[in-house]
Design an enzyme around this catalytic site. Structure first.
Site, mmCIF file in Angstrom:
data_model
loop_
_atom_site.group_PDB
_atom_site.id
_atom_site.type_symbol
_atom_site.label_atom_id
_atom_site.label_comp_id
_atom_site.label_asym_id
_atom_site.label_seq_id
_atom_site.Cartn_x
_atom_site.Cartn_y
_atom_site.Cartn_z
ATOM 1 N N VAL A 121 0.905 -1.144 0.000
ATOM 2 C CA VAL A 121 0.000 0.000 0.000
ATOM 3 C C VAL A 121 0.950 1.200 0.000
ATOM 4 C CG1 VAL A 121 -1.825 1.232 1.226
ATOM 5 C CG2 VAL A 121 -1.787 -1.280 1.244
ATOM 6 N N PRO A 122 1.169 1.801 -1.163
ATOM 7 C CA PRO A 122 2.328 2.679 -1.389
ATOM 8 C C PRO A 122 2.258 4.080 -0.786
ATOM 9 C CG PRO A 122 0.993 2.595 -3.355
ATOM 10 C CD PRO A 122 0.359 1.643 -2.383
ATOM 11 N N CYS A 123 2.303 4.147 0.529
ATOM 12 C CA CYS A 123 2.291 5.450 1.194
ATOM 13 C C CYS A 123 3.576 6.236 0.903
ATOM 14 C CB CYS A 123 2.076 5.294 2.692
ATOM 15 S SG CYS A 123 3.225 4.196 3.523
ATOM 16 N N HIS A 124 4.607 5.551 0.441
ATOM 17 C CA HIS A 124 5.852 6.253 0.081
ATOM 18 C C HIS A 124 5.670 7.142 -1.145
ATOM 19 C CE1 HIS A 124 5.944 2.515 -2.282
ATOM 20 N NE2 HIS A 124 6.646 3.205 -3.178
ATOM 21 N N ARG A 125 4.594 6.953 -1.890
ATOM 22 C CA ARG A 125 4.329 7.755 -3.087
ATOM 23 C C ARG A 125 3.615 9.065 -2.776
ATOM 24 N NH1 ARG A 125 2.213 2.584 -6.494
ATOM 25 N NH2 ARG A 125 4.233 1.513 -6.633
#
Length: 154
Positions: A121-125
Site C-alpha cells: 500500500v504505497p504510502c511512500h508515493r
C-alpha cells in the site's frame, strides 16, 4: 492467529504479518506483539519474494491478498493509495480530493502514517504539495530509495 516473519533486506529489517492467509502488515521493525507467532507461512514467503523482486526493480505490482485493518477513514485513504501508479507521486491534498474531502489533508497525512502495509500500500508515493519529501515510517532515506527504484524502473 497472526503469523509473522522478519527478513533482512537492502532497505533494512522488514516484518511481514498475515492472518488467514491475508497480509495484514509489512513494517520496518521486528517488534513482536503478544498475539503473534513467528512462522514463515506460504503467504508471508510469497510476499517476501515479490518484495525482493520489487526492490530489484523487476516488479511493479504486487499479487498479494491483503486485509487493511483500521478505521473506515483510514481504509478509504489506503485504498486510494493503491490507485497511485508505479513511479508516480501524489500530494496529501490530491489524496484528500480523491476521497471527496479536499480539506482533510492533515487527516490524510495521519492515516498515511498509520498504514500497516508499507510498500504494497504505497504510502511512500505521497509527498508534500511542493513535491518535498515528508515523513515516512521507515525514514526519509528509505522513502527516497523506494521512489528512486520506481523512477529507474519505469
Amino acid at each position: 492467529m497472526i503469523n509473522y516473519f522478519c527478513y533482512d533486506t537492502e532497505i533494512g529489517r522488514i516484518k511481514i504479518s498475515e492472518k488467514d492467509e491475508k497480509i495484514i502488515g509489512l513494517v520496518f521493525s521486528d517488534y513482536k506483539k503478544e498475539d503473534e507467532i513467528e512462522k514463515e507461512t506460504d503467504a508471508i514467503r510469497k510476499t517476501y519474494l515479490q518484495l525482493k523482486e520489487y526492490l530489484s526493480g523487476k516488479r511493479k505490482n504486487f499479487d498479494i491478498e491483503i486485509e487493511m485493518i483500521g478505521t473506515e477513514f483510514q481504509k478509504k485513504v489506503w485504498k486510494e493509495l493503491l490507485n497511485i501508479p508505479y513511479g508516480e507521486t501524489r500530494s496529501y491534498k490530491d489524496i484528500a480530493i480523491a476521497i471527496g474531502n479536499g480539506k482533510a489533508c492533515r487527516a490524510v497525512g495521519n492515516a498515511n502514517n498509520k498504514n500497516p502495509i508499507a510498500i504494497i500500500v504505497p504510502c511512500h508515493r505521497v509527498v508534500g504539495s511542493n513535491g518535498s519529501m515528508t515523513g515516512y515510517a521507515g525514514g526519509l532515506d528509505i522513502k527516497e530509495k523506494l521512489l528512486k527504484i520506481e523512477k529507474c524502473s519505469v
